[in-house]
Scaffold this motif. Structure first.
Motif, PDB file in Angstrom:
ATOM      1  N   MET A   1       0.849  -1.179   0.000  1.00 30.46           N
ATOM      2  CA  MET A   1       0.000   0.000   0.000  1.00 30.46           C
ATOM      3  C   MET A   1       0.893   1.239   0.000  1.00 30.46           C
ATOM      4  O   MET A   1       1.897   1.290   0.688  1.00 30.46           O
ATOM      5  N   LYS A   2       0.512   2.217  -0.788  1.00 30.72           N
ATOM      6  CA  LYS A   2       1.270   3.444  -0.939  1.00 30.72           C
ATOM      7  C   LYS A   2       0.900   4.409   0.178  1.00 30.72           C
ATOM      8  O   LYS A   2      -0.274   4.675   0.422  1.00 30.72           O
ATOM      9  N   LEU A   3       1.904   4.919   0.856  1.00 27.92           N
ATOM     10  CA  LEU A   3       1.663   5.933   1.866  1.00 27.92           C
ATOM     11  C   LEU A   3       1.907   7.298   1.251  1.00 27.92           C
ATOM     12  O   LEU A   3       2.783   7.463   0.408  1.00 27.92           O
ATOM     13  N   SER A   4       1.138   8.247   1.662  1.00 29.23           N
ATOM     14  CA  SER A   4       1.222   9.579   1.087  1.00 29.23           C
ATOM     15  C   SER A   4       2.275  10.411   1.805  1.00 29.23           C
ATOM     16  O   SER A   4       2.622  10.166   2.957  1.00 29.23           O
ATOM     17  N   ASN A   5       2.736  11.396   1.109  1.00 27.12           N
ATOM     18  CA  ASN A   5       3.676  12.359   1.647  1.00 27.12           C
ATOM     19  C   ASN A   5       2.985  13.124   2.789  1.00 27.12           C
ATOM     20  O   ASN A   5       1.833  13.525   2.640  1.00 27.12           O
ATOM     21  N   PRO A   6       3.661  13.353   3.916  1.00 25.05           N
ATOM     22  CA  PRO A   6       3.030  14.081   5.034  1.00 25.05           C
ATOM     23  C   PRO A   6       2.547  15.483   4.648  1.00 25.05           C
ATOM     24  O   PRO A   6       1.594  16.000   5.224  1.00 25.05           O
ATOM     25  N   GLU A   7       3.186  16.055   3.632  1.00 27.46           N
ATOM     26  CA  GLU A   7       2.772  17.376   3.157  1.00 27.46           C
ATOM     27  C   GLU A   7       1.333  17.350   2.653  1.00 27.46           C
ATOM     28  O   GLU A   7       0.551  18.272   2.915  1.00 27.46           O
ATOM     29  N   TYR A   8       0.958  16.275   1.972  1.00 26.19           N
ATOM     30  CA  TYR A   8      -0.404  16.157   1.442  1.00 26.19           C
ATOM     31  C   TYR A   8      -1.411  15.873   2.560  1.00 26.19           C
ATOM     32  O   TYR A   8      -2.563  16.288   2.470  1.00 26.19           O
ATOM     33  N   ILE A  12      -4.821  18.150   3.250  1.00 27.47           N
ATOM     34  CA  ILE A  12      -6.170  17.591   3.375  1.00 27.47           C
ATOM     35  C   ILE A  12      -6.900  18.219   4.563  1.00 27.47           C
ATOM     36  O   ILE A  12      -8.097  18.470   4.510  1.00 27.47           O
ATOM     37  N   LYS A  13      -6.189  18.506   5.618  1.00 27.29           N
ATOM     38  CA  LYS A  13      -6.806  19.081   6.818  1.00 27.29           C
ATOM     39  C   LYS A  13      -7.355  20.484   6.562  1.00 27.29           C
ATOM     40  O   LYS A  13      -8.279  20.919   7.242  1.00 27.29           O
ATOM     41  N   THR A  14      -6.794  21.173   5.563  1.00 25.55           N
ATOM     42  CA  THR A  14      -7.243  22.541   5.275  1.00 25.55           C
ATOM     43  C   THR A  14      -8.410  22.582   4.286  1.00 25.55           C
ATOM     44  O   THR A  14      -8.997  23.642   4.086  1.00 25.55           O
ATOM     45  N   SER A  41      -7.705   4.874   5.363  1.00 23.01           N
ATOM     46  CA  SER A  41      -8.628   5.852   5.941  1.00 23.01           C
ATOM     47  C   SER A  41      -9.006   6.874   4.872  1.00 23.01           C
ATOM     48  O   SER A  41      -8.357   6.981   3.829  1.00 23.01           O
ATOM     49  N   VAL A  42     -10.040   7.611   5.142  1.00 21.81           N
ATOM     50  CA  VAL A  42     -10.512   8.624   4.202  1.00 21.81           C
ATOM     51  C   VAL A  42      -9.436   9.689   3.997  1.00 21.81           C
ATOM     52  O   VAL A  42      -9.155  10.096   2.863  1.00 21.81           O
ATOM     53  N   ASP A  43      -8.812  10.132   5.090  1.00 25.09           N
ATOM     54  CA  ASP A  43      -7.776  11.159   4.978  1.00 25.09           C
ATOM     55  C   ASP A  43      -6.587  10.669   4.160  1.00 25.09           C
ATOM     56  O   ASP A  43      -6.051  11.408   3.341  1.00 25.09           O
ATOM     57  N   LEU A  44      -6.183   9.416   4.370  1.00 25.61           N
ATOM     58  CA  LEU A  44      -5.059   8.877   3.615  1.00 25.61           C
ATOM     59  C   LEU A  44      -5.431   8.737   2.140  1.00 25.61           C
ATOM     60  O   LEU A  44      -4.638   9.069   1.255  1.00 25.61           O
ATOM     61  N   ALA A  45      -6.643   8.300   1.858  1.00 22.47           N
ATOM     62  CA  ALA A  45      -7.095   8.177   0.470  1.00 22.47           C
ATOM     63  C   ALA A  45      -7.134   9.547  -0.208  1.00 22.47           C
ATOM     64  O   ALA A  45      -6.728   9.684  -1.371  1.00 22.47           O
ATOM     65  N   LEU A  46      -7.615  10.550   0.499  1.00 28.03           N
ATOM     66  CA  LEU A  46      -7.649  11.901  -0.054  1.00 28.03           C
ATOM     67  C   LEU A  46      -6.238  12.427  -0.317  1.00 28.03           C
ATOM     68  O   LEU A  46      -5.982  13.058  -1.345  1.00 28.03           O
ATOM     69  N   ALA A  47      -5.335  12.164   0.599  1.00 30.18           N
ATOM     70  CA  ALA A  47      -3.954  12.621   0.436  1.00 30.18           C
ATOM     71  C   ALA A  47      -3.298  11.938  -0.768  1.00 30.18           C
ATOM     72  O   ALA A  47      -2.595  12.583  -1.550  1.00 30.18           O
ATOM     73  N   GLN A  49      -4.872  10.729  -3.411  1.00 31.16           N
ATOM     74  CA  GLN A  49      -5.507  11.276  -4.609  1.00 31.16           C
ATOM     75  C   GLN A  49      -4.954  12.657  -4.927  1.00 31.16           C
ATOM     76  O   GLN A  49      -4.685  12.972  -6.094  1.00 31.16           O
ATOM     77  N   LEU A  50      -4.762  13.480  -3.922  1.00 31.35           N
ATOM     78  CA  LEU A  50      -4.213  14.817  -4.127  1.00 31.35           C
ATOM     79  C   LEU A  50      -2.791  14.740  -4.675  1.00 31.35           C
ATOM     80  O   LEU A  50      -2.417  15.495  -5.574  1.00 31.35           O
ATOM     81  N   GLU A  51      -2.026  13.800  -4.167  1.00 28.58           N
ATOM     82  CA  GLU A  51      -0.653  13.615  -4.648  1.00 28.58           C
ATOM     83  C   GLU A  51      -0.645  13.147  -6.105  1.00 28.58           C
ATOM     84  O   GLU A  51       0.150  13.626  -6.924  1.00 28.58           O
ATOM     85  N   ILE A  52      -1.542  12.241  -6.442  1.00 30.37           N
ATOM     86  CA  ILE A  52      -1.657  11.759  -7.831  1.00 30.37           C
ATOM     87  C   ILE A  52      -2.023  12.914  -8.761  1.00 30.37           C
ATOM     88  O   ILE A  52      -1.428  13.074  -9.828  1.00 30.37           O
ATOM     89  N   GLU A  53      -2.993  13.725  -8.356  1.00 36.12           N
ATOM     90  CA  GLU A  53      -3.432  14.839  -9.189  1.00 36.12           C
ATOM     91  C   GLU A  53      -2.335  15.883  -9.362  1.00 36.12           C
ATOM     92  O   GLU A  53      -2.172  16.439 -10.445  1.00 36.12           O
ATOM     93  N   ASP A  54      -1.572  16.137  -8.298  1.00 36.66           N
ATOM     94  CA  ASP A  54      -0.457  17.083  -8.420  1.00 36.66           C
ATOM     95  C   ASP A  54       0.605  16.561  -9.379  1.00 36.66           C
ATOM     96  O   ASP A  54       1.166  17.315 -10.172  1.00 36.66           O
TER      97      ASP A  54
END
Length: 118
Positions: A1-8, A12-14, A41-47, A49-54
């Protein structure tokens, strides 16, 4: 499973709830299934997705920059070629003579009479 960069994860929190919903709706591939099966988790999935889109956005920007450079180089080359050519002369247009048509009215015309055969 891919973990997202902490920056993303911080980004997500904002995000507002509406922005999160939009991000969730754009998810593709295996990510939505993992989210449904509670593997992420939802937050990890969002992060993620945001990383993929960037990443996709950066790739698109590089391609567009290369296309614009190629296009501007082509325009410069075409501009030089056009300037080197002498202006083309167009042949003179000849006027044609006007044709006058005489109209004969039906009253002036002689009617043809048919001869009866015996």
């Amino acid at each position: 499973m891919k973990l997202s960069n902490p920056e993303y994860l911080d980004k997500i929190k904002t995000l507002s709830e509406e922005e999160k919903e939009r991000l969730l709706s754009r998810m593709g591939g295996k990510l939505p299934r993992r989210l449904e099966k509670d593997k992420v988790s939802v937050d990890l999935a969002l992060a993620i997705q945001l990383e993929i889109e960037d990443g996709n956005l950066q790739e698109w920007r590089k391609k567009m920059h290369a296309i614009k450079e190629k296009d501007s180089a082509g325009k410069k080359a075409k501009g030089k070629k056009v300037e080197d050519k002498p202006a083309a002369k167009t042949p003179a247009i000849k006027k044609t003579a006007e044709v006058k048509v005489e109209v004969v009215s039906a009253t002036k015309a002689k009617p043809k009479t048919a001869k009866a055969k015996s």
